[in-house]
Design a protein around this motif. Structure first.
Motif, short mmCIF file in Angstrom:
data_model
loop_
_atom_site.label_atom_id
_atom_site.label_comp_id
_atom_site.label_asym_id
_atom_site.label_seq_id
_atom_site.Cartn_x
_atom_site.Cartn_y
_atom_site.Cartn_z
N SER A 113 26.56 34.15 61.05
CA SER A 113 26.01 32.87 60.62
C SER A 113 26.79 32.32 59.43
CB SER A 113 24.54 33.02 60.24
OG SER A 113 24.42 33.87 59.10
N ALA A 114 26.66 31.01 59.23
CA ALA A 114 27.35 30.36 58.11
C ALA A 114 26.60 29.11 57.71
CB ALA A 114 28.79 30.02 58.49
N LEU A 115 26.84 28.69 56.47
CA LEU A 115 26.35 27.42 55.95
C LEU A 115 27.54 26.50 55.74
CD1 LEU A 115 23.71 28.27 53.19
CD2 LEU A 115 23.29 27.13 55.38
N GLY A 116 27.35 25.22 56.03
CA GLY A 116 28.40 24.25 55.79
C GLY A 116 27.86 23.08 54.99
N LEU A 117 28.61 22.61 53.99
CA LEU A 117 28.18 21.51 53.14
C LEU A 117 29.32 20.50 53.00
CD1 LEU A 117 27.18 24.44 51.71
CD2 LEU A 117 25.83 22.82 50.38
N VAL A 118 28.98 19.22 53.15
CA VAL A 118 29.93 18.14 52.92
C VAL A 118 29.25 17.11 52.04
CG1 VAL A 118 31.35 16.32 53.94
CG2 VAL A 118 31.07 18.50 55.14
N SER A 119 29.93 16.68 50.98
CA SER A 119 29.35 15.76 50.01
C SER A 119 30.10 14.44 50.01
CB SER A 119 29.39 16.39 48.61
OG SER A 119 28.78 15.55 47.66
N THR A 120 29.33 13.33 49.90
CA THR A 120 29.91 11.99 49.86
C THR A 120 29.29 11.18 48.72
OG1 THR A 120 28.27 10.97 51.31
CG2 THR A 120 30.16 12.03 52.37
N ARG A 121 29.81 9.96 48.54
CA ARG A 121 29.37 9.10 47.44
C ARG A 121 28.36 8.04 47.87
NH1 ARG A 121 34.92 9.42 46.67
NH2 ARG A 121 35.56 10.57 44.79
N SER A 122 27.89 8.07 49.08
CA SER A 122 26.90 7.08 49.52
C SER A 122 26.04 7.66 50.62
CB SER A 122 27.60 5.80 50.02
OG SER A 122 28.11 5.98 51.33
N PHE A 123 24.84 7.06 50.81
CA PHE A 123 23.94 7.57 51.83
C PHE A 123 24.39 7.20 53.24
CE2 PHE A 123 19.92 7.62 54.26
CZ PHE A 123 19.59 8.95 54.06
N PRO A 124 24.84 5.95 53.51
CA PRO A 124 25.36 5.68 54.85
C PRO A 124 26.52 6.59 55.22
CG PRO A 124 24.93 3.63 53.70
CD PRO A 124 24.76 4.71 52.70
N ALA A 125 27.38 6.91 54.26
CA ALA A 125 28.52 7.78 54.56
C ALA A 125 28.06 9.19 54.92
CB ALA A 125 29.48 7.83 53.37
N ILE A 126 27.05 9.70 54.24
CA ILE A 126 26.62 11.07 54.54
C ILE A 126 25.89 11.13 55.88
CG2 ILE A 126 24.30 11.11 53.49
CD1 ILE A 126 27.04 13.83 53.33
N VAL A 127 25.20 10.05 56.25
CA VAL A 127 24.54 10.03 57.56
C VAL A 127 25.59 9.97 58.67
CG1 VAL A 127 22.96 8.75 59.06
CG2 VAL A 127 22.45 8.99 56.63
N GLY A 128 26.61 9.12 58.49
CA GLY A 128 27.69 9.07 59.47
C GLY A 128 28.45 10.37 59.56
N THR A 129 28.64 11.02 58.42
CA THR A 129 29.30 12.32 58.39
C THR A 129 28.48 13.38 59.11
OG1 THR A 129 30.43 11.81 56.31
CG2 THR A 129 30.17 14.13 56.87
N ALA A 130 27.17 13.39 58.85
CA ALA A 130 26.29 14.36 59.51
C ALA A 130 26.26 14.13 61.01
CB ALA A 130 24.89 14.25 58.92
N ASP A 131 26.27 12.87 61.43
CA ASP A 131 26.30 12.56 62.86
C ASP A 131 27.54 13.14 63.53
OD1 ASP A 131 25.37 10.90 65.25
OD2 ASP A 131 27.34 10.04 64.91
N MET A 132 28.68 13.00 62.88
CA MET A 132 29.93 13.55 63.43
C MET A 132 29.90 15.07 63.44
SD MET A 132 32.74 12.98 64.88
CE MET A 132 32.78 11.20 64.67
N MET A 133 29.33 15.69 62.43
CA MET A 133 29.25 17.16 62.38
C MET A 133 28.40 17.70 63.53
SD MET A 133 28.77 17.51 58.25
CE MET A 133 28.82 19.28 58.09
N LEU A 134 27.27 17.02 63.80
CA LEU A 134 26.40 17.47 64.88
C LEU A 134 27.06 17.32 66.24
CD1 LEU A 134 22.91 16.05 63.84
CD2 LEU A 134 23.55 18.45 64.00
N LYS A 135 27.81 16.24 66.42
CA LYS A 135 28.39 15.95 67.72
C LYS A 135 29.70 16.70 67.96
CE LYS A 135 26.27 11.37 68.12
NZ LYS A 135 26.47 9.90 68.06
N SER A 136 30.26 17.32 66.93
CA SER A 136 31.55 18.00 67.08
C SER A 136 31.41 19.51 67.28
CB SER A 136 32.44 17.73 65.86
OG SER A 136 31.85 18.28 64.70
N ALA A 137 30.23 20.07 66.98
CA ALA A 137 30.07 21.53 67.09
C ALA A 137 28.59 21.87 67.28
CB ALA A 137 30.63 22.22 65.85
N GLY A 138 28.35 23.11 67.69
CA GLY A 138 26.98 23.55 67.92
C GLY A 138 26.31 24.02 66.65
N VAL A 139 26.00 23.08 65.77
CA VAL A 139 25.35 23.40 64.50
C VAL A 139 24.02 22.67 64.42
CG1 VAL A 139 27.51 23.83 63.28
CG2 VAL A 139 26.55 21.51 63.32
#
Length: 252
Positions: free
Chosen positions: A18-44
């Protein structure tokens, strides 16, 4: 083998892949878009977001080590495309104490307990972030008037940044977000925008939009305490309908 060694062995087995992954951004829309891409790119699984003020937001994902590395890499690239990237981190085999203290444990058990795969929505999410509350309210009003969308909620992340979150079809959300951008710039300062077509269930459940769009059957509210005792019902004698009909016939 004593109880302590057995417990330690089980703990190592649970942490093995198991692992934890964290990505930080400077805005809320950016972090939601980033999270969307993370979910759609791998089984996390998306555990949630951590907002620490001054516009800094972090998406936290959980899964196998390889999947988490792939998701974080995709999330980092996405955040850099938005020019909102701050930092990222992958923690293989995190110690349980870390997950208990961080805002991870309760959300993780919720998303992994049923074992179901997250499904794609047929709708879209739109986010318009401004610096200043009046600009956000004006943008939300413009979006509602420009297209058939619903204002689900708004999010504050510090530093004067607040985000209006809308929901609707992809076409309507795109039109509404464009109108919101122009109105926000007219009133104050536009910071970031995002349109997410067909978000996954897990993404929606971490946003204030989920409760607004999930139709739930309301429970039937019945009185619990009856102060006055129920008395016996008095039986009333009904008139003889056959005689009544004869009387009506004779009179007619």
């Amino acid at each position: 083998m004593d109880a302590y060694n057995v417990q330690a062995s089980h703990r190592r087995d649970n942490l093995k892949d198991s692992a934890l992954g964290l990505v930080s951004t400077r805005s809320f829309p950016a972090i939601v878009g980033t999270a969307d891409m993370m979910l759609k790119s791998a089984g996390v699984h998306l555990v949630g977001y951590e907002k620490i003020g001054s516009g800094h937001c972090t998406a936290i994902v959980r899964g196998g080590i390889a999947d988490v590395r792939l998701a974080v890499e995709a999330g980092e690239q996405t955040a850099k495309q938005f020019d909102q990237f701050i930092s990222s981190l992958v923690i293989p085999r995190p110690f349980p104490n870390l997950e208990v203290i961080l805002p991870i444990n309760s959300r993780l058990s919720a998303v992994t307990g049923d074992g179901n795969y997250s499904r794609l929505s047929n709708q879209a999410v739109g986010l318009v972030e401004t610096r200043g509350f009046p600009a956000m309210v004006g943008a939300a009003d413009a979006m509602l008037k420009a297209a058939d969308v619903q204002l689900a909620a708004y999010e504050k992340i510090g530093g004067g940044l607040c985000t209006a979150i809308i929901r609707g079809t992809v076409a309507n959300v795109a039109v509404a977000v464009e109108a919101g951008m122009y109105e926000a710039e007219r009133i104050g300062e536009l910071n970031a925008v995002m349109v997410i077509p067909r978000p996954l269930d897990e993404l929606e459940q971490t946003l204030p939009v989920a409760s607004c769009w999930l139709e739930e059957r309301q429970p039937l509210r019945l009185p619990i305490n009856i102060k006055e005792p129920v008395t016996e019902t008095e039986l009333l004698q009904l008139p003889d309908l056959s005689k009544l009909s004869i009387k009506i016939t004779e009179e007619s």
